[in-house]
Design a protein around this motif. Structure first.
Motif, mmCIF file in Angstrom:
data_model
loop_
_atom_site.group_PDB
_atom_site.id
_atom_site.type_symbol
_atom_site.label_atom_id
_atom_site.label_comp_id
_atom_site.label_asym_id
_atom_site.label_seq_id
_atom_site.Cartn_x
_atom_site.Cartn_y
_atom_site.Cartn_z
ATOM 1 N N ASN A 497 13.095 -9.601 -0.102
ATOM 2 C CA ASN A 497 12.035 -8.928 -0.846
ATOM 3 C C ASN A 497 10.719 -9.668 -0.631
ATOM 4 N N ALA A 498 9.669 -8.909 -0.330
ATOM 5 C CA ALA A 498 8.339 -9.492 -0.126
ATOM 6 C C ALA A 498 7.662 -9.682 -1.470
ATOM 7 N N THR A 500 4.692 -9.628 -4.264
ATOM 8 C CA THR A 500 3.630 -8.673 -4.611
ATOM 9 C C THR A 500 2.796 -9.255 -5.730
ATOM 10 N N SER A 584 2.620 -13.925 1.306
ATOM 11 C CA SER A 584 3.877 -14.243 2.013
ATOM 12 C C SER A 584 4.578 -15.377 1.288
ATOM 13 N N GLN A 591 9.025 -13.217 4.260
ATOM 14 C CA GLN A 591 8.677 -11.866 3.838
ATOM 15 C C GLN A 591 7.230 -11.875 3.358
ATOM 16 N N SER A 592 6.503 -10.853 3.756
ATOM 17 C CA SER A 592 5.106 -10.753 3.344
ATOM 18 C C SER A 592 4.768 -9.305 3.072
ATOM 19 N N SER A 593 3.705 -9.130 2.296
ATOM 20 C CA SER A 593 3.236 -7.784 1.968
ATOM 21 C C SER A 593 1.734 -7.819 1.784
ATOM 22 N N THR A 594 1.101 -6.661 2.045
ATOM 23 C CA THR A 594 -0.339 -6.527 1.864
ATOM 24 C C THR A 594 -0.603 -5.756 0.587
ATOM 25 N N ASN A 595 -1.322 -6.363 -0.312
ATOM 26 C CA ASN A 595 -1.618 -5.773 -1.604
ATOM 27 C C ASN A 595 -3.118 -5.518 -1.701
#
Length: 807
Positions: A497-498, A500, A584, A591-595
């Motif tokens: 899971n990335a 957030t 990240s 795992q990374s995400s763009t918010n």
């Protein structure tokens, strides 16, 4: 004054003395010598003891003249003679014998019990007297002149004493005495004291002197003749041999001499128990059989030692003094029955041990030191317990299982196994299964043969970190033998899971903001749980780095600052900025995400407090764009149009039902929306056919539908007629079913079609007027007049001639 002493009694008994003081009418006269009658015809001799003319102080006495020559009289009780009993004689010196003196007697019993001769002064008793009722009587006498009633002598008192005779037997205070004495008592042990009383005079003779003796109860008991105390006379009296004794005691007066009266009483003596008997087992070996499936705490068997004593002297304690299975069994005492209760303390296993041997001892609780010499007050016995085989369910190797699996494990991955075996000698094969009540989603499965547990569906630790299932093991040969074991499955975390934003941030920037001014602090969250804890990295997305109006500074503590990159912002030029922030984690795989962080441009005061934001910014704050609002309005308008159209369609003319209501069902009349050819048109609907299936014309075709040649009928098997002669009805119904099935223009399947054919053989046939359609001529209704007064109205209506009906 003359003092005499009367010594009364026989030669054997001279202990009774009576002292009498006599006053003589002469200055110096000897004491009067008189005799008195005694019970034993003895005499009382008054012997002159002292003659004195002075009182006790030496004062000279002056004698007054008295003419009485008596002081007291004696009388025997229970006189049985025929004449009145003579008591005594009163005489006065004034009596010259000329009859001028009259003697008067008053007092107790005067005139009733005692009578006096007023001339001579002789006193007689008129009735038998009983000393036990009254021992003496006090009377008064006086002498008066017969003619003048003048008192010649002053009134004087005298006593008549009743002499006792032995006329009462001794009486015991109780008719029945109850007593207890311990068994095995020594000789002379006191039991009870009895008492008898005699109503006769105890101060006179032996009439009331009682002597006790034993009539029955020897040689076990004796009685003291003077006190009446009963004692044991025989040693070693055993209650277990004889418990109750009846002792008869006699009390006799006259000191037990011949001629004395006697009375008896009964004494019931019970030997009370003492602990003089040790407990003894009735046999030396006890054998019990018990199934191996018996529950813990259950009773295996009962043993009983016999003790001749009773009560607390028979209380016993049982204990195990030897066993080849330590701790397997226990024994306790049932206080109400004095039985030894053997209880199971550990599980039995026929395959492991099939027999147990115990050594049990019993002992009295209350031991009397007097009887130590009798022997030890304990006994021992052996107990043999045989374990019987029972078909048992399979037994798992462990009481529970714990398994672990990573959440990214593929389906059909084996995560562990369970093992169970049949404990019986036959060693039946075992089949494994999962209790689906504990695994409703069927996440896991198990191999029925070897007990391997594998994954059946994908796992997600963030959704469910633990799975608790129950695995059953069943014997192949006996499916009723089932056992269960809990299996706990732990899902291990994988970094899938990335991270957030921790929350939805509402960020604004003032139009007069300065460069490098912090406008927001952001943090992150991740549902994964790494062993070393979370470590998040924040940065600005690469695509926004070249033309960015804001920057992101990572604080290295899982937070980041959002900073401005220029001095001022203009809400008229651009009111909302979208800043892409890349978050990240530091785990593997990373795992990374763009918010996206939405920043509104607002008007602020000098202190940096927001004063006003434009409408677009407010809309953005609410989370809805202008295009989204327009789309929502269009959807609402379309829904309203659909509702209006549907309502308009429903207002159209509804098709009338085939049958309007239940009240309109009349003789199978079915309404259609087409016009027939009048009464002569019998080709469209031949109603008579419904009433009489025999009138069906096979060749007749309906003119309102397509011929059957275009729609071949569905043939149904015709059932053979039954023995109830209803074949015509069955054929009729089958034909109608066939017609309806093959008719494409027939009413729908939920329409009502009633066939009320009465069947063949009816005398009255059908009463429906529709039947006339199939007849060739008019019917004759004259027979209605023969049916009686109930059908007279119908006969008048239909039974007339044709000329009558036409007219």
């Amino acid at each position: 004054m003359c003092e005499c002493v009367c010594v009364c009694g026989s030669k054997k008994d001279r202990h009774i003395q009576l002292k009498i003081f006599l006053l003589s009418s002469l200055p110096s006269v000897s004491c009067l010598l008189f005799t008195c009658t005694w019970l034993l015809k003895a005499s009382c001799l008054c012997i002159l003891m002292r003659l004195t003319g002075q009182d006790a102080n030496g004062v000279p006495l002056r004698r007054s003249k008295r003419g009485w020559m008596w002081n007291q009289f004696f009388l025997l009780e229970e006189y049985t003679g025929t004449d009145m009993q003579y008591v005594g004689k009163l005489h006065s010196d004034s009596d010259r014998g000329d009859g001028s003196v009259r003697y008067v007697l008053t007092g107790e019993g005067a005139g009733s019990l005692f009578k006096i001769d007023e001339n001579s002064g002789d006193i007689h008793a008129t009735k038998r007297l009983d000393r036990e009722e009254k021992a003496y009587y006090i009377l008064h006498a006086k002498a008066v002149n017969r003619f003048t009633n003048e008192a010649l002598e002053g009134q004087s008192e005298f006593i008549i004493k009743i002499h006792d005779i032995n006329d009462n037997e001794p009486r015991f205070t109780k008719d029945l005495y109850m007593a207890r004495v311990p068994e095995m008592s020594d000789i002379g042990t006191s039991v009870i004291q009895v008492t008898a009383t005699d109503a006769d005079d105890a101060t006179y003779g032996n009439s009331a002197r009682v002597v006790y003796s034993i009539l029955e109860g020897q040689p076990y008991f004796s009685v003291d003749p003077e006190t009446g105390l009963i004692k044991t006379a025989l040693p070693g009296m055993d209650r277990e041999v004889k418990e109750n004794y009846q002792v008869v005691i006699q009390a006799k007066d006259m000191a037990g001499q011949m001629g004395g009266l006697s009375g008896t009483t009964t004494v019931s003596i019970t030997l009370s128990d003492v602990n003089d008997n040790p407990p003894r087992f009735s046999k030396t070996l006890y054998e019990f059989r018990v199934p191996e499936s018996i529950e813990l705490g259950s009773v295996v068997g009962l043993i009983r030692a016999m003790d001749a004593d009773i009560g607390e002297n028979a209380e016993m304690d049982y204990r195990i003094i030897g066993s080849d299975g330590p701790g397997m069994f226990d024994v306790s005492t049932n206080r109400s029955t004095q039985e030894g209760v053997i209880v199971l303390r550990k599980p039995l296993d026929f395959e492991r041990k099939r027999q147990y041997s115990l050594r049990v001892q019993v002992e009295n609780v209350h031991i009397n030191p007097r009887f130590f010499s009798v022997g030890p007050f304990r006994d021992e016995a052996s107990i043999k317990i045989i374990v019987e085989d029972v078909d048992e369910p399979p037994v798992f190797e462990r009481a529970s299982y714990i398994m672990e699996v990573k959440e990214d494990a593929a389906r059909n991955t084996i995560i562990g196994s369970v093992s169970a075996s049949d404990p019986d000698d036959k060693n039946s094969l075992v089949r494994y299964s999962i209790d689906r009540r504990t695994d409703m989603d069927r996440v896991f499965n198990i191999h029925a043969g070897n007990g391997s547990v594998f994954i059946f569906r994908e796992l997600d630790r963030e959704e469910n970190a633990w799975h608790n299932i129950s695995v059953t093991a069943t014997e192949f040969n006996n499916p009723r033998q089932i056992s269960r074991v809990p299996v706990y499955i732990r899902v291990l975390d994988v970094n899938d899971n990335a991270p957030t934003f921790a929350t939805n941030y509402e960020t604004f920037v003032c139009e007069n903001a300065k460069a490098n001014q912090r406008i927001q602090t952001v943090s992150a969250t991740d549902p994964d749980e790494p062993l070393g804890g979370h470590r998040f990295f924040f940065s600005l997305a690469q695509e926004a780095a070249g033309k960015a109006n804001f920057s992101v500074r990572d604080n290295k503590d899982n937070t980041a600052w959002i900073l401005t990159r220029r001095n001022s912002y203009n809400s008229l030029q651009k009111s909302v900025y979208h800043v892409p922030v890349v978050i990240s984690d530091g785990e593997f795989p990373m795992q990374s995400s763009t918010n996206t962080l939405t920043i509104r441009v607002c008007t602020c005061d000098r202190e940096g407090n927001m004063k006003l934001c434009n409408a677009e910014a407010l809309t953005a704050r609410a989370g809805l764009s202008t295009g989204a609002l327009v789309a929502i309005l269009l959807c609402v308008i379309i829904l309203l149009m659909i509702v209006v159209l549907f309502a308009a369609l429903r207002r159209q003319r509804k098709k009338e039902p085939l049958i309007i209501s239940k009240e309109d069902v009349r003789d199978n009349v079915v309404s259609y929306n087409d016009e027939g050819g009048g009464e002569e048109d019998t080709q469209a609907f031949d109603i008579g056919t419904l009433r009489n299936p025999e009138a069906i014309e096979e060749s007749k075709q309906r003119r309102d539908i397509v011929p059957e040649t275009f729609y071949p009928p569905v043939r149904r098997p015709v059932l053979p007629p039954t023995r109830d002669n209803n074949g015509d009805v069955r054929d009729f119904i089958n034909q109608r079913l066939q017609d309806n099935d093959s008719d494409p223009t027939a009413p729908p399947y939920d329409s009502l079609a009633t066939y009320a054919y009465e069947g063949n053989g009816s005398v009255a046939e059908s009463l429906s007027s529709l039947e006339s359609v199939t007849t060739d001529g008019d019917q004759d209704y004259n027979y209605l007049s023969e049916w009686g007064p109930r059908f007279k109205k119908l006969a008048d209506m239909y039974g007339g001639d044709d000329s009558d009906r036409d007219s």
